[in-house]
Design an enzyme around this catalytic site. Structure first.
Site, PDB file in Angstrom:
ATOM      1  N   HIS A 218       0.861  -1.172   0.000  1.00  9.80           N
ATOM      2  CA  HIS A 218       0.000   0.000   0.000  1.00  9.80           C
ATOM      3  C   HIS A 218       0.901   1.226   0.000  1.00  9.80           C
ATOM      4  CE1 HIS A 218      -3.801  -2.020   0.516  1.00  9.80           C
ATOM      5  NE2 HIS A 218      -3.447  -2.590   1.665  1.00  9.80           N
ATOM      6  N   CYS A 274      -0.281   2.611  -4.491  1.00 10.39           N
ATOM      7  CA  CYS A 274      -1.099   3.779  -4.786  1.00 10.39           C
ATOM      8  C   CYS A 274      -0.394   5.045  -4.342  1.00 10.39           C
ATOM      9  CB  CYS A 274      -2.446   3.680  -4.078  1.00 10.39           C
ATOM     10  SG  CYS A 274      -3.710   2.926  -5.104  1.00 10.39           S
TER      11      CYS A 274
END
EC number: 3.4.22.36
Length: 386
Positions: A218, A274
């Protein structure tokens, strides 16, 4: 061919001798089936000829039909007596010989691994590019290392389903490119920093001509999440991510001051994470939150050189991941590296990946990989298998 190799496995082990094992290992290394570290492990970790032969066969079997076929073909060509006793009178049906692969004659769907660079391609590039490309060390003394950190499970964030697919795919790709891969999974921010510093200090970098650092987790605009990262709301609509490995820290670890053994050598950073909330798709996101927009000016100093960083998305946008097939970015990256690493410089291959997203995602808010902080001073060719 894996089934055929398994069928004659016992007979090969029974008939092996030191010279035969040495010949086969050399051939497998030359044809990029096994990397140097795998060959050395087979030799040093097994005390008898039978054990070495068994380890060699089992290592090749795990790699699939094409590598198994190469081993059988080598046995037929170089050890005819044993091959004949096994009933291997003709070379098995093989893929196109390694030195004859050509991207123009192979359809993308037929490519199952990295296309090796032929002697003709290598000479042509060397003759036409000359001092415009980074130096390549001879294979015999080259010890290229690659670091992969893949975080899948987190204390406070959603599990990244499909991450194992990306890890396996990138490990296979880098092995086929000739790198010894150091894989790590599920690390906290502190552990990621420790692992990177230990990797940067590896003595083998002195005998390498490049390195890869792959981070999959992430993330947000500023960096990559550790397994202990946490998203907290500071003010309404504004979030803070704790225990974040910042991009600057990655570059700092491998710059010319902190990693002198990689000075003047390409350092490739791949980031699958991301970088914000803007989106244009319906898969699973690798994000945490989007911080307020800020000026993202970058200041390069002499200590930071010979880097190229390829991120899975532009700042403030999400990066898509299929829970069963892995991330879209890593899938396309592997596809294009397999297809073009033998004949194109790395920057051009990255452009090929970007073009896939442009063609398939015309919406400007969709995912678009981006090359950042590129300080390469020459073209970087990988020359796989050469």
């Amino acid at each position: 061919m894996t089934a055929q190799l398994n069928k004659v496995r016992r007979a090969i082990i029974d008939g092996c001798n030191p010279a035969m094992i040495s010949d086969l290992l050399d051939d497998l290394r030359e044809k990029n089936v096994l990397v140097d570290s795998e060959v050395e492990h087979i030799k040093e970790s097994n005390n008898t000829n039978r054990d070495r032969c068994r380890a060699m066969i089992d290592s090749v079997k795990k790699k699939g039909d094409d590598p198994s076929n190469i081993l059988l073909e080598s046995l037929v060509k170089n050890h005819k007596t044993l091959a004949k006793s096994l009933g291997l009178h003709e070379p098995p049906m093989a893929p196109v010989p390694i030195q004859e692969h050509n991207a123009d004659t192979i359809k993308n769907k037929d490519i199952k691994g990295v296309i090796p660079c032929s002697a003709e391609e290598f000479k042509k590039i060397q003759d036409t590019q000359g001092d415009k490309i980074y130096d390549v060390r001879k294979r015999e003394g080259r010890k290229g290392l690659a670091l992969i950190i893949c975080n899948e499970k987190f204390e406070n964030l959603n599990e990244r389903h499909g991450a194992k697919v990306d890890l396996d795919g990138m490990t296979k790709l880098l092995n086929e490119l000739g790198y010894q891969v150091h894989p790590h999974t599920n690390l906290t921010k502190t552990e990621m920093v420790k692992v990177m510093k230990e990797f940067a200090a590896q003595e083998e970098h002195a005998d390498s001509d490049s390195t890869f650092i792959v981070l999959m987790s992430h993330g947000d605009r500023q960096g990559v999440c550790g397994t202990d990262s946490k998203k907290t709301e500071k003010e309404k609509g504004q979030y803070e991510v704790t225990n974040l490995l910042e991009i600057d820290e990655i570059f700092s670890t491998f710059n010319n001051v902190n990693c002198s053994k990689l000075r003047n050598k390409p350092k490739v950073i791949i980031i699958q994470a991301c970088r914000g909330e803007n989106k244009g798709g319906l898969l699973v996101r690798d994000d945490v939150a989007s911080p307020p927009l800020e000026d993202d000016g970058l200041h390069f100093v002499q200590r930071e050189a010979d880097f190229i960083c390829f991120c899975s998305s532009t700042p403030d946008t999400v990066s898509w991941r299929d829970p069963t097939k892995g991330s879209v970015f890593i899938t396309h990256l592997i596809e294009k590296m397999n297809e073009y690493a033998h004949c194109q410089p790395l920057g051009d291959i990255f452009l090929e990946v970007q073009s896939l997203f442009k063609d398939k995602c015309p919406n400007s808010r969709s995912q678009m990989p981006t090359q950042e902080r590129c300080t390469l001073t020459k073209k970087f060719y990988l020359f796989p298998g050469y």
